[in-house]
Design a protein around this motif. Structure first.
Motif, PDB file in Angstrom:
ATOM      1  N   GLN A 276       0.835  -1.196   0.000  1.00 34.20           N
ATOM      2  CA  GLN A 276       0.000   0.000   0.000  1.00 34.20           C
ATOM      3  C   GLN A 276       0.870   1.246   0.000  1.00 34.20           C
ATOM      4  O   GLN A 276       1.622   1.495   0.932  1.00 34.20           O
ATOM      5  CB  GLN A 276      -0.927  -0.004   1.223  1.00 34.20           C
ATOM      6  N   GLU A 277       0.741   2.041  -1.063  1.00 35.87           N
ATOM      7  CA  GLU A 277       1.558   3.248  -1.220  1.00 35.87           C
ATOM      8  C   GLU A 277       0.726   4.491  -0.911  1.00 35.87           C
ATOM      9  O   GLU A 277      -0.480   4.527  -1.146  1.00 35.87           O
ATOM     10  CB  GLU A 277       2.122   3.337  -2.638  1.00 35.87           C
ATOM     11  N   SER A 278       1.391   5.519  -0.423  1.00 37.21           N
ATOM     12  CA  SER A 278       0.752   6.811  -0.182  1.00 37.21           C
ATOM     13  C   SER A 278       1.760   7.922  -0.436  1.00 37.21           C
ATOM     14  O   SER A 278       2.970   7.687  -0.438  1.00 37.21           O
ATOM     15  CB  SER A 278       0.204   6.904   1.246  1.00 37.21           C
ATOM     16  N   SER A 279       1.256   9.128  -0.672  1.00 34.21           N
ATOM     17  CA  SER A 279       2.124  10.257  -1.001  1.00 34.21           C
ATOM     18  C   SER A 279       1.579  11.534  -0.378  1.00 34.21           C
ATOM     19  O   SER A 279       0.361  11.726  -0.282  1.00 34.21           O
ATOM     20  CB  SER A 279       2.227  10.421  -2.520  1.00 34.21           C
ATOM     21  N   SER A 280       2.486  12.409   0.021  1.00 35.79           N
ATOM     22  CA  SER A 280       2.103  13.714   0.559  1.00 35.79           C
ATOM     23  C   SER A 280       1.709  14.678  -0.545  1.00 35.79           C
ATOM     24  O   SER A 280       1.093  15.709  -0.295  1.00 35.79           O
ATOM     25  CB  SER A 280       3.261  14.320   1.367  1.00 35.79           C
ATOM     26  N   GLY A 281       2.084  14.336  -1.788  1.00 33.03           N
ATOM     27  CA  GLY A 281       1.965  15.306  -2.859  1.00 33.03           C
ATOM     28  C   GLY A 281       3.123  16.286  -2.784  1.00 33.03           C
ATOM     29  O   GLY A 281       3.779  16.408  -1.743  1.00 33.03           O
ATOM     30  N   ILE A 282       3.396  16.970  -3.873  1.00 35.65           N
ATOM     31  CA  ILE A 282       4.510  17.919  -3.904  1.00 35.65           C
ATOM     32  C   ILE A 282       4.091  19.197  -3.189  1.00 35.65           C
ATOM     33  O   ILE A 282       3.120  19.850  -3.578  1.00 35.65           O
ATOM     34  CB  ILE A 282       4.947  18.213  -5.340  1.00 35.65           C
ATOM     35  N   LEU A 283       4.833  19.554  -2.135  1.00 38.51           N
ATOM     36  CA  LEU A 283       4.499  20.706  -1.301  1.00 38.51           C
ATOM     37  C   LEU A 283       5.623  21.743  -1.356  1.00 38.51           C
ATOM     38  O   LEU A 283       6.797  21.385  -1.517  1.00 38.51           O
ATOM     39  CB  LEU A 283       4.277  20.260   0.144  1.00 38.51           C
ATOM     40  N   PRO A 284       5.289  23.036  -1.213  1.00 34.87           N
ATOM     41  CA  PRO A 284       6.326  24.076  -1.246  1.00 34.87           C
ATOM     42  C   PRO A 284       7.053  24.217   0.086  1.00 34.87           C
ATOM     43  O   PRO A 284       6.461  24.079   1.150  1.00 34.87           O
ATOM     44  CB  PRO A 284       5.533  25.343  -1.567  1.00 34.87           C
ATOM     45  N   ASN A 285       8.348  24.507   0.006  1.00 38.36           N
ATOM     46  CA  ASN A 285       9.133  24.917   1.167  1.00 38.36           C
ATOM     47  C   ASN A 285       9.173  26.437   1.235  1.00 38.36           C
ATOM     48  O   ASN A 285       8.808  27.131   0.274  1.00 38.36           O
ATOM     49  CB  ASN A 285      10.555  24.356   1.088  1.00 38.36           C
ATOM     50  N   ALA A 286       9.642  26.962   2.342  1.00 37.24           N
ATOM     51  CA  ALA A 286       9.681  28.417   2.528  1.00 37.24           C
ATOM     52  C   ALA A 286      10.658  29.100   1.578  1.00 37.24           C
ATOM     53  O   ALA A 286      10.515  30.287   1.292  1.00 37.24           O
ATOM     54  CB  ALA A 286      10.034  28.749   3.973  1.00 37.24           C
ATOM     55  N   ASP A 287      11.662  28.360   1.070  1.00 40.98           N
ATOM     56  CA  ASP A 287      12.684  28.966   0.210  1.00 40.98           C
ATOM     57  C   ASP A 287      12.397  28.768  -1.272  1.00 40.98           C
ATOM     58  O   ASP A 287      13.305  28.820  -2.104  1.00 40.98           O
ATOM     59  CB  ASP A 287      14.065  28.392   0.559  1.00 40.98           C
ATOM     60  N   SER A 288      11.124  28.519  -1.633  1.00 43.56           N
ATOM     61  CA  SER A 288      10.694  28.319  -3.030  1.00 43.56           C
ATOM     62  C   SER A 288      11.168  26.999  -3.618  1.00 43.56           C
ATOM     63  O   SER A 288      11.086  26.803  -4.831  1.00 43.56           O
ATOM     64  CB  SER A 288      11.152  29.487  -3.928  1.00 43.56           C
ATOM     65  N   THR A 289      11.698  26.103  -2.794  1.00 41.08           N
ATOM     66  CA  THR A 289      11.973  24.745  -3.245  1.00 41.08           C
ATOM     67  C   THR A 289      10.788  23.870  -2.827  1.00 41.08           C
ATOM     68  O   THR A 289       9.806  24.364  -2.289  1.00 41.08           O
ATOM     69  CB  THR A 289      13.286  24.206  -2.657  1.00 41.08           C
ATOM     70  N   PHE A 290      10.908  22.546  -3.068  1.00 42.93           N
ATOM     71  CA  PHE A 290       9.750  21.687  -2.860  1.00 42.93           C
ATOM     72  C   PHE A 290      10.100  20.439  -2.057  1.00 42.93           C
ATOM     73  O   PHE A 290      11.276  20.117  -1.850  1.00 42.93           O
ATOM     74  CB  PHE A 290       9.146  21.309  -4.223  1.00 42.93           C
ATOM     75  N   TYR A 291       9.019  19.766  -1.636  1.00 44.89           N
ATOM     76  CA  TYR A 291       9.130  18.643  -0.705  1.00 44.89           C
ATOM     77  C   TYR A 291       8.151  17.559  -1.139  1.00 44.89           C
ATOM     78  O   TYR A 291       7.022  17.849  -1.549  1.00 44.89           O
ATOM     79  CB  TYR A 291       8.796  19.141   0.693  1.00 44.89           C
ATOM     80  N   LEU A 292       8.585  16.293  -1.057  1.00 41.56           N
ATOM     81  CA  LEU A 292       7.711  15.167  -1.373  1.00 41.56           C
ATOM     82  C   LEU A 292       8.052  13.993  -0.458  1.00 41.56           C
ATOM     83  O   LEU A 292       9.226  13.654  -0.283  1.00 41.56           O
ATOM     84  CB  LEU A 292       7.862  14.754  -2.841  1.00 41.56           C
ATOM     85  N   HIS A 293       7.026  13.377   0.107  1.00 38.26           N
ATOM     86  CA  HIS A 293       7.192  12.252   1.028  1.00 38.26           C
ATOM     87  C   HIS A 293       6.292  11.108   0.558  1.00 38.26           C
ATOM     88  O   HIS A 293       5.079  11.277   0.447  1.00 38.26           O
ATOM     89  CB  HIS A 293       6.826  12.694   2.438  1.00 38.26           C
ATOM     90  N   ILE A 294       6.889   9.942   0.252  1.00 40.28           N
ATOM     91  CA  ILE A 294       6.102   8.771  -0.119  1.00 40.28           C
ATOM     92  C   ILE A 294       6.366   7.651   0.873  1.00 40.28           C
ATOM     93  O   ILE A 294       7.442   7.582   1.474  1.00 40.28           O
ATOM     94  CB  ILE A 294       6.396   8.290  -1.560  1.00 40.28           C
ATOM     95  N   THR A 295       5.388   6.795   1.061  1.00 38.96           N
ATOM     96  CA  THR A 295       5.530   5.666   1.975  1.00 38.96           C
ATOM     97  C   THR A 295       5.086   4.386   1.276  1.00 38.96           C
ATOM     98  O   THR A 295       4.318   4.417   0.304  1.00 38.96           O
ATOM     99  CB  THR A 295       4.679   5.859   3.250  1.00 38.96           C
ATOM    100  N   LEU A 296       5.566   3.277   1.788  1.00 48.57           N
ATOM    101  CA  LEU A 296       5.174   1.954   1.303  1.00 48.57           C
ATOM    102  C   LEU A 296       4.959   1.047   2.506  1.00 48.57           C
ATOM    103  O   LEU A 296       5.889   0.804   3.277  1.00 48.57           O
ATOM    104  CB  LEU A 296       6.243   1.366   0.381  1.00 48.57           C
ATOM    105  N   GLU A 297       3.735   0.557   2.656  1.00 51.88           N
ATOM    106  CA  GLU A 297       3.397  -0.356   3.740  1.00 51.88           C
ATOM    107  C   GLU A 297       3.317  -1.770   3.164  1.00 51.88           C
ATOM    108  O   GLU A 297       2.453  -2.064   2.328  1.00 51.88           O
ATOM    109  CB  GLU A 297       2.070   0.035   4.377  1.00 51.88           C
ATOM    110  N   LEU A 298       4.219  -2.641   3.602  1.00 58.25           N
ATOM    111  CA  LEU A 298       4.302  -3.992   3.049  1.00 58.25           C
ATOM    112  C   LEU A 298       3.240  -4.914   3.656  1.00 58.25           C
ATOM    113  O   LEU A 298       2.835  -4.738   4.802  1.00 58.25           O
ATOM    114  CB  LEU A 298       5.686  -4.589   3.299  1.00 58.25           C
TER     115      LEU A 298
END
Length: 378
Positions: A276-298
């Protein structure tokens, strides 16, 4: 019958005003283009073949008008490309400001001149539209806001979509995307001119305007330079082993630009659906860069070995592979008990040795010493 005609005429007028934001400006652009083509002194300063854009890019235009039935207090336009502001217009200064000097070079003098004229005419259209939409407002001094959001997207220089949304006083009014030219009514007041919005005339005028002021403007700018320097992602991969035997992987990419990125899981170097996979989606950081977090539950029974998080980004020369840490060794309860018993025995042994050493050091006491110790009078 007369009331029905009146409503149709009003809806048609309203829609023409909305189309004016796009279509009439586009007609003006076509006229300017024709006059330039007929001008023998006009020379194209950028005759070279434009380069093909790589990766995903997005251009959003934000149009905001605020005023009453009698006066337009403020009107602003903001163009944002790849989440970085490219240019803006404000009624107070009546100036179009480009945030980076090289953007004016990328667009060219003719386009810049035309864009400034379009911004002024767009302000007029929004003034008319605001007054029309609030014509029945009994409070003439009450402020109202109308907003238009229009965006378009490119993926490896292929036009993959565009969207338009109107809002009135902070509430969605009507919106569409270009997949099937279907307009979704968000307020009952917008229902009366939905058919006009979906007509061939409406579709063609919107298509031309989006091509000119969204797709082509974005291409001109990005073919000249990126909005900011590309930054590779920082990647952290971790695992969590639950007491019930469940295993969860985490892959975090942060600090990257532009925001187009791909993260996926592989096992033994192969793609697949492992859990089972999930994702935070691409989110902005304060310095105009970006962040993404994905997980995998086995699923139960999977030991979680030989997994990797694979990252693809325009700044990386090739996909980067980050192996998931192996499961940490588990200490058995009997092993821990044995270790604790060993420590206790060592402590007791040291204590006994110290007592024996102390007795040997003091030596046996004589009879006189014992008598003195037993009777303080001697």
């Amino acid at each position: 019958m007369e009331n029905k005609r009146m409503r149709r005429r009003e809806s048609f007028t309203c829609w023409l005003l909305m189309l004016g934001v796009f279509g009439l400006n586009e007609l003006q652009a076509e006229e300017n283009k024709t006059s330039l083509a007929q001008d023998p002194t006009h020379v194209d300063k950028n005759p070279e073949e434009p380069k093909t854009l790589k990766g995903y890019h997005r251009h959003e235009g934000q149009f905001i008008a605020m005023g009453t039935k009698h006066h337009l207090f403020n009107f602003t336009i903001i163009h944002v490309i790849d989440d970085v502001q490219a240019c803006s217009y404000d009624k107070q200064g009546t100036q179009t400001i480009f945030n980076k000097a090289w953007i004016t070079e990328a667009l060219g003098k003719d386009y810049i001149k035309h864009k400034k004229e379009v911004n002024l005419s767009t302000q007029t259209y929004f003034n008319w539209l605001l007054k029309f939409l609030i014509r029945n407002d009994t409070k003439s001094d009450e402020n109202h806001i109308i907003q238009l959001f229009a965006d378009c997207e490119l993926d490896n220089d292929i036009e993959i979509g565009s969207h338009v949304k109107f809002a009135m006083d902070g509430e969605d009014f009507i919106k569409t995307d270009d997949q099937d030219n279907h307009w979704t009514v968000m307020k009952p007041e917008a229902e009366s001119f939905k058919s006009l919005a979906e007509s061939n005339l409406g579709a063609k005028m919107r298509e031309k305007a989006m091509k000119k002021y969204c797709f082509d403007m974005m291409r001109k700018i990005l073919q000249y330079s990126n909005m900011k320097e590309n930054v590779a992602p920082e990647v952290i991969v971790s695992r969590h082993d639950a007491p019930d035997g469940g295993v969860t992987f985490n892959c975090i990419a942060t600090g990257f630009y532009p925001h187009s990125i791909q993260l996926h899981w592989e096992k033994g170097g192969q793609l697949g659906v492992w859990g089972q996979e999930s994702s935070s989606g691409i989110l902005p950081n304060a310095d105009s860069t970006f962040y993404l977090h994905i997980t995998l539950e086995l699923p139960p029974g999977d030991s979680g070995t030989d997994y990797s998080c694979v990252v693809e980004h325009i700044k990386l020369q090739k996909p980067a592979v980050y192996p998931v840490p192996e499961k940490p060794p588990v200490k058995r309860p009997w092993g821990m008990a044995l270790g604790l018993l060993t420590v206790i025995m060592l402590v007791l042994g040291c204590a006994g040795a110290f007592i024996i050493w102390k007795k040997k050091k003091t030596g046996p006491r004589t009879h006189e010493q014992a008598t003195v110790d037993g009777d303080g009078s001697l």
